[in-house]
Scaffold this motif. Structure first.
Motif, PDB file in Angstrom:
ATOM      1  N   TYR A 132       0.780  -1.134  -0.131  1.00 15.28           N
ATOM      2  CA  TYR A 132      -0.223  -0.191   0.121  1.00 15.28           C
ATOM      3  C   TYR A 132       0.658   1.199  -0.023  1.00 15.28           C
ATOM      4  O   TYR A 132       0.361   2.307   0.826  1.00 15.28           O
ATOM      5  CB  TYR A 132      -1.135  -0.174   1.268  1.00 15.28           C
ATOM      6  CG  TYR A 132      -2.086  -1.025   1.212  1.00 15.28           C
ATOM      7  CD1 TYR A 132      -2.877  -1.168  -0.263  1.00 15.28           C
ATOM      8  CD2 TYR A 132      -1.651  -2.235   2.051  1.00 15.28           C
ATOM      9  CE1 TYR A 132      -3.707  -2.747   0.087  1.00 15.28           C
ATOM     10  CE2 TYR A 132      -2.529  -2.965   1.903  1.00 15.28           C
ATOM     11  CZ  TYR A 132      -3.259  -3.816   0.993  1.00 15.28           C
ATOM     12  OH  TYR A 132      -4.100  -4.622   1.318  1.00 15.28           O
ATOM     13  N   GLY A 133       1.790   1.574  -0.385  1.00 18.51           N
ATOM     14  CA  GLY A 133       2.935   2.674  -1.116  1.00 18.51           C
ATOM     15  C   GLY A 133       3.698   2.238   0.272  1.00 18.51           C
ATOM     16  O   GLY A 133       5.217   3.422   0.271  1.00 18.51           O
ATOM     17  N   GLN A 134       3.909   1.826   1.370  1.00 18.45           N
ATOM     18  CA  GLN A 134       5.487   1.678   1.951  1.00 18.45           C
ATOM     19  C   GLN A 134       6.338   0.619   1.443  1.00 18.45           C
ATOM     20  O   GLN A 134       5.734  -0.571   1.795  1.00 18.45           O
ATOM     21  CB  GLN A 134       4.341   1.760   3.477  1.00 18.45           C
ATOM     22  CG  GLN A 134       3.729   3.024   4.521  1.00 18.45           C
ATOM     23  CD  GLN A 134       3.476   2.407   6.230  1.00 18.45           C
ATOM     24  OE1 GLN A 134       3.571   1.471   6.114  1.00 18.45           O
ATOM     25  NE2 GLN A 134       3.583   3.418   5.928  1.00 18.45           N
ATOM     26  N   GLU A 135       6.955   1.587   2.167  1.00 21.59           N
ATOM     27  CA  GLU A 135       8.210  -0.098   2.211  1.00 21.59           C
ATOM     28  C   GLU A 135       9.226   0.229   2.906  1.00 21.59           C
ATOM     29  O   GLU A 135       9.611   1.246   3.259  1.00 21.59           O
ATOM     30  CB  GLU A 135       8.671   0.196   0.262  1.00 21.59           C
ATOM     31  CG  GLU A 135       7.687  -0.037  -0.667  1.00 21.59           C
ATOM     32  CD  GLU A 135       9.458  -0.020  -1.807  1.00 21.59           C
ATOM     33  OE1 GLU A 135       8.830  -0.597  -2.873  1.00 21.59           O
ATOM     34  OE2 GLU A 135       9.661   0.767  -2.419  1.00 21.59           O
ATOM     35  N   GLY A 203       0.754  10.174   1.634  1.00 22.27           N
ATOM     36  CA  GLY A 203       0.447   7.909   0.233  1.00 22.27           C
ATOM     37  C   GLY A 203      -0.757   8.426   0.396  1.00 22.27           C
ATOM     38  O   GLY A 203      -1.520   7.554   0.542  1.00 22.27           O
ATOM     39  N   GLN A 205      -1.736   6.190  -2.798  1.00 21.30           N
ATOM     40  CA  GLN A 205      -2.421   4.715  -2.128  1.00 21.30           C
ATOM     41  C   GLN A 205      -2.323   3.759  -1.489  1.00 21.30           C
ATOM     42  O   GLN A 205      -3.722   3.192  -1.072  1.00 21.30           O
ATOM     43  CB  GLN A 205      -0.921   3.890  -2.588  1.00 21.30           C
ATOM     44  CG  GLN A 205      -0.710   2.472  -3.387  1.00 21.30           C
ATOM     45  CD  GLN A 205       0.347   1.379  -3.955  1.00 21.30           C
ATOM     46  OE1 GLN A 205       0.876   2.142  -4.384  1.00 21.30           O
ATOM     47  NE2 GLN A 205       0.365   0.373  -3.940  1.00 21.30           N
ATOM     48  N   TRP A 272       0.736   3.103 -10.672  1.00 19.37           N
ATOM     49  CA  TRP A 272       1.563   4.174  -9.703  1.00 19.37           C
ATOM     50  C   TRP A 272       2.874   4.321 -10.184  1.00 19.37           C
ATOM     51  O   TRP A 272       3.185   3.947 -10.470  1.00 19.37           O
ATOM     52  CB  TRP A 272       1.747   3.175  -8.386  1.00 19.37           C
ATOM     53  CG  TRP A 272       0.141   2.759  -8.083  1.00 19.37           C
ATOM     54  CD1 TRP A 272      -0.891   3.369  -7.387  1.00 19.37           C
ATOM     55  CD2 TRP A 272      -0.256   1.629  -8.035  1.00 19.37           C
ATOM     56  NE1 TRP A 272      -2.290   2.435  -7.306  1.00 19.37           N
ATOM     57  CE2 TRP A 272      -1.128   1.505  -7.637  1.00 19.37           C
ATOM     58  CE3 TRP A 272       0.399   0.241  -8.500  1.00 19.37           C
ATOM     59  CZ2 TRP A 272      -2.691   0.195  -7.751  1.00 19.37           C
ATOM     60  CZ3 TRP A 272      -0.621  -1.120  -8.662  1.00 19.37           C
ATOM     61  CH2 TRP A 272      -1.679  -1.414  -8.213  1.00 19.37           C
ATOM     62  N   ASP A 277       6.830   6.864  -1.725  1.00 19.26           N
ATOM     63  CA  ASP A 277       5.364   7.248  -0.684  1.00 19.26           C
ATOM     64  C   ASP A 277       5.031   8.581  -0.585  1.00 19.26           C
ATOM     65  O   ASP A 277       5.975   8.105   0.946  1.00 19.26           O
ATOM     66  CB  ASP A 277       4.400   6.003  -0.767  1.00 19.26           C
ATOM     67  CG  ASP A 277       3.150   6.350  -0.877  1.00 19.26           C
ATOM     68  OD1 ASP A 277       2.172   6.293  -1.483  1.00 19.26           O
ATOM     69  OD2 ASP A 277       2.815   6.273   0.454  1.00 19.26           O
TER      70      ASP A 277
END
Length: 383
Positions: A132-135, A203, A205, A272, A277
């Protein structure tokens, strides 16, 4: 030394495949782990490390080598590097979702959207896990690792790990060796202290996935609860009672393509821009040219378009392969809940899972011209 009686890898991996290794080591603390790795490397035999077993597809034949299980645990809070920043050092064998739960309870922001991802903390930087956009690249400070070539332990900053979309210099990619053969001993993260109060999520996403507007404010616990519920609906939270979770999670990576290639795909295909993000790139960035160096020429703005990440699940379903699909007489199937998960419902072999994966790759390539890349590490099995 922590050598133990080998167990079939099918009992230790979430895809439930794999024969028995020749040797097995259980490392419950850092010293045991270092000793086991050095002992195995001294023999020159094939080896791999096993954490939660959630990102592996292991072949059906016995593994002619050593498997080192990383069972180390522990979260240590280090001195804060800046105001409102918490620095944590976590042992490699610590369960990832237990770490996320701890950070949420402590009011620490940065990894809540990665709730429910199976596996261990040490595996997280290897493929730069994300959701969901976090890494993890966004919060990772450094790792402590041990190199196979020297047996030496060192601390390596995140910037030296080559972290990219589901990759790093430590990742064993399909068809190639890792750039750096090493094992992570511990991971250090910097997280923002935000407390229990509701706050606006950075973010787009993540906000979209959770059905939030741009200005909606929610707590970290709300994010965790809703991410876990979303993953559970897709069969992406391990559950012994649900055969749809007998998988390696997402078997294929979302495809990252150039902007020009993305424009050739149907407009309804989810996509995306590939950039960190929450770090929005301004439409008209400010350019500062020191007066003493200004010669009257203003260089043109960089018009390079960012690469685009496109949904592998959408590509699979729109190539004609539906959730629950299986090949005739095969015990491997797509999850009935999520088109990215290959599942082992009824004692499928690694060969059956690989056959289904090859079929899906072929269909997507024929329909859209893209070759989906596997996300799990493949051991003694090929696509």
């Amino acid at each position: 030394m922590p050598e133990v009686t080998p167990r079939p890898l099918s009992s230790l991996t979430t895809l439930r495949t794999g024969g028995e290794p020749a040797r097995m080591w259980d490392a419950h603390d850092r010293d045991d782990l270092i000793a086991a790795l050095r002992a195995v490397w001294a023999t020159g035999e094939p080896w791999f490390v096993l954490g939660g077993g959630s990102n592996l597809l292991v072949g059906d034949e016995p593994f002619e080598g050593a498997v080192i299980r990383i069972l180390t645990r522990g979260i240590e809070r280090l001195p804060a590097p800046a105001p409102q920043v918490a620095r944590l050092r976590v042992q490699a064998g610590h369960d990832w979702d237990e770490l996320v739960a701890y950070t949420v309870a402590e009011g620490l922001s940065g990894i809540a959207a990665m709730s429910g991802i199976p596996g261990t903390v040490g595996a997280a930087p290897v493929q730069n896990i994300g959701a969901y956009g976090q890494e993890i690249v966004q919060t990772l400070v450094e790792v402590e690792l041990i190199d196979e070539s020297t047996g030496e332990v060192s601390t390596v900053p995140a910037a030296d790990l080559g972290l990219g979309f589901r990759t790093s210099v430590l990742k064993h990619h399909h068809g190639s060796e890792p750039i750096r053969r090493a094992v992570i001993l511990s991971v250090t993260l910097d997280l923002l202290e935000v407390g229990p109060a509701p706050r606006r999520l950075r973010g787009a996403q993540l906000r979209q996935a959770l059905g939030l507007g741009d200005e909606d404010a929610v707590t970290l616990q709300w994010v965790r609860d809703h991410v876990l519920a979303t993953r559970a609906r897709k069969g992406m939270v391990l559950d012994d009672a649900d055969p749809d979770t007998y998988s390696a999670g997402s078997f294929f990576q979302n495809a990252v393509v150039s902007a020009s290639v993305a424009r050739t795909l149907p407009p309804e295909c989810p996509r995306w821009p590939v950039r960190p993000d929450g770090l929005d790139v301004p439409a008209d960035p400010v350019r500062i040219i020191p007066l003493e160096s200004f010669d009257g020429y203003i260089p043109p703005a960089d018009t390079t378009e960012p690469d685009v990440k496109v949904s592998a699940a959408w590509l699979i379903e729109h190539s004609g392969i539906r959730k629950g699909f299986h090949l005739p007489r095969s015990r491997a199937a797509l999850s009935s809940k999520h088109a990215l998960a290959l599942t082992n419902h009824a004692g499928a072999t690694a060969a059956e899972i690989a056959e289904l994966a090859r079929f899906i790759q072929g269909r997507v390539q024929a329909e859209f011209g893209l070759i989906l890349q596997p996300e799990p590490v493949l051991v003694d099995v090929d696509l």
